[in-house]
Design a protein around this motif. Structure first.
Motif, PDB file in Angstrom:
ATOM      1  N   LEU A 189       0.819  -1.212   0.000  1.00 22.37           N
ATOM      2  CA  LEU A 189       0.000   0.000   0.000  1.00 22.37           C
ATOM      3  C   LEU A 189       0.855   1.265   0.000  1.00 22.37           C
ATOM      4  O   LEU A 189       0.429   2.316  -0.481  1.00 22.37           O
ATOM      5  N   ALA A 190       2.084   1.130   0.476  1.00 18.47           N
ATOM      6  CA  ALA A 190       2.995   2.285   0.496  1.00 18.47           C
ATOM      7  C   ALA A 190       3.696   2.461  -0.855  1.00 18.47           C
ATOM      8  O   ALA A 190       4.487   3.382  -1.030  1.00 18.47           O
ATOM      9  N   GLY A 191       3.424   1.518  -1.780  1.00 17.95           N
ATOM     10  CA  GLY A 191       3.941   1.681  -3.136  1.00 17.95           C
ATOM     11  C   GLY A 191       5.133   0.812  -3.489  1.00 17.95           C
ATOM     12  O   GLY A 191       5.663   0.906  -4.596  1.00 17.95           O
ATOM     13  N   GLU A 192       5.532  -0.076  -2.565  1.00 17.25           N
ATOM     14  CA  GLU A 192       6.682  -0.931  -2.865  1.00 17.25           C
ATOM     15  C   GLU A 192       6.356  -1.838  -4.055  1.00 17.25           C
ATOM     16  O   GLU A 192       5.202  -2.268  -4.214  1.00 17.25           O
ATOM     17  N   ASP A 193       7.351  -2.118  -4.879  1.00 19.43           N
ATOM     18  CA  ASP A 193       7.114  -2.908  -6.098  1.00 19.43           C
ATOM     19  C   ASP A 193       6.992  -4.389  -5.777  1.00 19.43           C
ATOM     20  O   ASP A 193       7.853  -5.210  -6.136  1.00 19.43           O
ATOM     21  N   LEU A 194       5.935  -4.726  -5.090  1.00 20.91           N
ATOM     22  CA  LEU A 194       5.645  -6.121  -4.784  1.00 20.91           C
ATOM     23  C   LEU A 194       4.726  -6.689  -5.865  1.00 20.91           C
ATOM     24  O   LEU A 194       4.055  -5.919  -6.576  1.00 20.91           O
ATOM     25  N   PRO A 195       4.674  -8.005  -6.027  1.00 14.22           N
ATOM     26  CA  PRO A 195       3.881  -8.591  -7.118  1.00 14.22           C
ATOM     27  C   PRO A 195       2.461  -8.045  -7.302  1.00 14.22           C
ATOM     28  O   PRO A 195       2.043  -7.803  -8.444  1.00 14.22           O
ATOM     29  N   PRO A 196       1.689  -7.763  -6.242  1.00 14.02           N
ATOM     30  CA  PRO A 196       0.343  -7.225  -6.494  1.00 14.02           C
ATOM     31  C   PRO A 196       0.355  -5.930  -7.306  1.00 14.02           C
ATOM     32  O   PRO A 196      -0.603  -5.644  -8.038  1.00 14.02           O
ATOM     33  N   LYS A 197       1.454  -5.188  -7.199  1.00 12.65           N
ATOM     34  CA  LYS A 197       1.535  -3.907  -7.922  1.00 12.65           C
ATOM     35  C   LYS A 197       1.550  -4.124  -9.431  1.00 12.65           C
ATOM     36  O   LYS A 197       1.180  -3.240 -10.209  1.00 12.65           O
ATOM     37  N   ARG A 198       1.952  -5.333  -9.850  1.00 10.41           N
ATOM     38  CA  ARG A 198       2.025  -5.630 -11.289  1.00 10.41           C
ATOM     39  C   ARG A 198       0.657  -5.988 -11.876  1.00 10.41           C
ATOM     40  O   ARG A 198       0.524  -6.127 -13.084  1.00 10.41           O
ATOM     41  N   ILE A 199      -0.328  -6.174 -11.010  1.00 13.11           N
ATOM     42  CA  ILE A 199      -1.664  -6.580 -11.464  1.00 13.11           C
ATOM     43  C   ILE A 199      -2.542  -5.333 -11.463  1.00 13.11           C
ATOM     44  O   ILE A 199      -2.913  -4.816 -10.407  1.00 13.11           O
ATOM     45  N   GLN A 200      -2.802  -4.824 -12.645  1.00 12.41           N
ATOM     46  CA  GLN A 200      -3.503  -3.555 -12.795  1.00 12.41           C
ATOM     47  C   GLN A 200      -4.948  -3.789 -13.232  1.00 12.41           C
ATOM     48  O   GLN A 200      -5.191  -4.564 -14.175  1.00 12.41           O
ATOM     49  N   ALA A 201      -5.895  -3.127 -12.528  1.00 14.49           N
ATOM     50  CA  ALA A 201      -7.302  -3.216 -12.926  1.00 14.49           C
ATOM     51  C   ALA A 201      -8.012  -1.932 -12.518  1.00 14.49           C
ATOM     52  O   ALA A 201      -7.535  -1.233 -11.604  1.00 14.49           O
ATOM     53  N   PRO A 202      -9.152  -1.605 -13.172  1.00 14.46           N
ATOM     54  CA  PRO A 202      -9.863  -0.365 -12.820  1.00 14.46           C
ATOM     55  C   PRO A 202     -10.254  -0.301 -11.349  1.00 14.46           C
ATOM     56  O   PRO A 202     -10.231   0.772 -10.737  1.00 14.46           O
ATOM     57  N   GLU A 203     -10.591  -1.477 -10.757  1.00 12.66           N
ATOM     58  CA  GLU A 203     -11.022  -1.532  -9.352  1.00 12.66           C
ATOM     59  C   GLU A 203     -10.162  -2.563  -8.615  1.00 12.66           C
ATOM     60  O   GLU A 203     -10.158  -3.735  -8.985  1.00 12.66           O
ATOM     61  N   VAL A 204      -9.424  -2.100  -7.615  1.00 10.28           N
ATOM     62  CA  VAL A 204      -8.599  -2.998  -6.803  1.00 10.28           C
ATOM     63  C   VAL A 204      -8.993  -2.793  -5.340  1.00 10.28           C
ATOM     64  O   VAL A 204      -8.836  -1.696  -4.802  1.00 10.28           O
ATOM     65  N   LEU A 205      -9.530  -3.849  -4.748  1.00  9.11           N
ATOM     66  CA  LEU A 205     -10.032  -3.773  -3.375  1.00  9.11           C
ATOM     67  C   LEU A 205      -9.246  -4.736  -2.485  1.00  9.11           C
ATOM     68  O   LEU A 205      -8.847  -5.802  -2.940  1.00  9.11           O
ATOM     69  N   VAL A 206      -9.066  -4.335  -1.241  1.00  9.27           N
ATOM     70  CA  VAL A 206      -8.459  -5.222  -0.251  1.00  9.27           C
ATOM     71  C   VAL A 206      -9.414  -5.330   0.928  1.00  9.27           C
ATOM     72  O   VAL A 206      -9.733  -4.308   1.559  1.00  9.27           O
ATOM     73  N   PHE A 207      -9.889  -6.526   1.202  1.00 10.84           N
ATOM     74  CA  PHE A 207     -10.677  -6.790   2.405  1.00 10.84           C
ATOM     75  C   PHE A 207      -9.714  -7.423   3.411  1.00 10.84           C
ATOM     76  O   PHE A 207      -9.142  -8.490   3.151  1.00 10.84           O
ATOM     77  N   ALA A 208      -9.492  -6.733   4.518  1.00  9.97           N
ATOM     78  CA  ALA A 208      -8.541  -7.218   5.519  1.00  9.97           C
ATOM     79  C   ALA A 208      -9.194  -7.223   6.894  1.00  9.97           C
ATOM     80  O   ALA A 208     -10.174  -6.507   7.127  1.00  9.97           O
ATOM     81  N   ASP A 209      -8.622  -8.015   7.793  1.00  5.71           N
ATOM     82  CA  ASP A 209      -9.064  -7.910   9.184  1.00  5.71           C
ATOM     83  C   ASP A 209      -8.173  -6.889   9.882  1.00  5.71           C
ATOM     84  O   ASP A 209      -7.159  -6.437   9.336  1.00  5.71           O
ATOM     85  N   THR A 210      -8.546  -6.540  11.107  1.00  7.81           N
ATOM     86  CA  THR A 210      -7.794  -5.518  11.844  1.00  7.81           C
ATOM     87  C   THR A 210      -6.334  -5.932  12.035  1.00  7.81           C
ATOM     88  O   THR A 210      -5.419  -5.113  11.898  1.00  7.81           O
ATOM     89  N   ALA A 211      -6.086  -7.216  12.281  1.00 10.80           N
ATOM     90  CA  ALA A 211      -4.715  -7.707  12.500  1.00 10.80           C
ATOM     91  C   ALA A 211      -3.824  -7.421  11.297  1.00 10.80           C
ATOM     92  O   ALA A 211      -2.654  -7.066  11.447  1.00 10.80           O
ATOM     93  N   ALA A 212      -4.356  -7.535  10.103  1.00  9.40           N
ATOM     94  CA  ALA A 212      -3.552  -7.329   8.891  1.00  9.40           C
ATOM     95  C   ALA A 212      -3.590  -5.881   8.424  1.00  9.40           C
ATOM     96  O   ALA A 212      -2.571  -5.345   7.973  1.00  9.40           O
ATOM     97  N   GLY A 213      -4.781  -5.235   8.555  1.00  8.40           N
ATOM     98  CA  GLY A 213      -4.885  -3.940   7.886  1.00  8.40           C
ATOM     99  C   GLY A 213      -5.291  -2.763   8.751  1.00  8.40           C
ATOM    100  O   GLY A 213      -5.402  -1.646   8.255  1.00  8.40           O
ATOM    101  N   GLY A 214      -5.516  -2.995  10.071  1.00  4.64           N
ATOM    102  CA  GLY A 214      -5.941  -1.898  10.930  1.00  4.64           C
ATOM    103  C   GLY A 214      -4.947  -0.730  10.916  1.00  4.64           C
ATOM    104  O   GLY A 214      -3.740  -0.967  10.903  1.00  4.64           O
ATOM    105  N   ASP A 215      -5.456   0.514  10.839  1.00  6.82           N
ATOM    106  CA  ASP A 215      -4.627   1.729  10.861  1.00  6.82           C
ATOM    107  C   ASP A 215      -3.588   1.812   9.744  1.00  6.82           C
ATOM    108  O   ASP A 215      -2.581   2.513   9.876  1.00  6.82           O
ATOM    109  N   LEU A 216      -3.781   1.087   8.666  1.00 11.29           N
ATOM    110  CA  LEU A 216      -2.851   1.226   7.527  1.00 11.29           C
ATOM    111  C   LEU A 216      -3.296   2.314   6.562  1.00 11.29           C
ATOM    112  O   LEU A 216      -4.486   2.523   6.387  1.00 11.29           O
TER     113      LEU A 216
END
Ligand code: 6PG
Length: 216
Positions: A189-216
């Motif tokens: 999410l901070a922009g690092e060139d990790l593999p998900p960054k190579r997958i481009q689509a008009p809508e990119v959603l992340v459903f996370a729980d608090t442990a993984a995505g809280g306050d990010l």
């Protein structure tokens, strides 16, 4: 497109929300990529309760492990067990024949399936998605399906859809849960060139729980 993060209190609530999202988008049928690994299994069990035109749904897993078809590690086997036999078509990789043979066998199949109506993916602790590992050749593949060797996550031999295939969709949804995924999700999410960054689509959603995505 920058990903949109939605955080849910628990992994179960994130899985339930993912199942509802899949059901809504596939209600009338469609062609979808479903993630491998363990995280989405709860979502698939929820989805199985949905009243969909299952016979109009075609599925393919994002990647497969090159082990025998009856092996518990197989993503197609885990998906079938979670969803049950509801009449959908699951395009399985002949992964037991090895990464190269499986990739070659599936190229024309995937070419007949794209564009996908929806792509569901997971995220590994090292930032991999599908079997697209950081700095691995499959990330640059000119094909829709690529062989994977020496994967850092066992088993080492795999076959995967490539960014070229996974980007042929209006929507990519990631389901990411657990504190072990937090560092990779933050970096992506901070922009690092990790593999998900190579997958481009008009809508990119992340459903996370608090442990993984809280306050990010
Ligand atoms: C695989 C998956 C892989 C998975 C992540 C997360 O075959 O291993 O497709 O990309 O989505 O490794 O795995 P978990 O959901 O099991 O943590």
């Amino acid at each position: 497109m920058a990903p949109t993060l939605k955080v849910f209190p628990t992994a179960q609530e994130a899985a339930t929300a993912a199942a509802a999202f899949l059901a809504e988008r596939l209600r009338a049928g469609g062609r979808a990529v479903f993630a491998g690994g363990r995280t989405p299994l709860a979502a698939y069990r929820h989805l199985a309760q949905s009243d969909l035109h299952w016979s109009r749904i075609q599925l393919i897993v994002s990647d497969e492990r090159c082990v025998p078809p009856e092996a518990p590690e197989r993503n197609d086997r885990a998906l079938r067990e979670a969803l049950g036999n509801l009449g959908y078509t699951l395009h399985a990789y002949p992964a037991e024949h090895g990464p190269v043979a499986a990739a070659e066998a599936m190229e024309a199949v995937v070419a007949s399936l794209v564009p996908f109506d929806l792509v569901l993916l997971g995220l590994g602790e090292d930032g991999h998605t599908a079997s697209l590992f950081p700095a691995h050749a499959a990330l640059e593949a000119p094909t829709l399906v690529a062989p994977v060797f020496q994967a850092p996550k066992p088993p080492p031999s795999r076959v995967t859809l490539t960014p070229r295939a996974l980007s042929q969709t209006p929507t990519v949804l990631y389901l990411v849960t657990g504190s072990g995924k937090r560092a990779a999700l933050r970096a992506w999410l901070a922009g690092e060139d990790l593999p998900p960054k190579r997958i481009q689509a008009p809508e990119v959603l992340v459903f996370a729980d608090t442990a993984a995505g809280g306050d990010l």
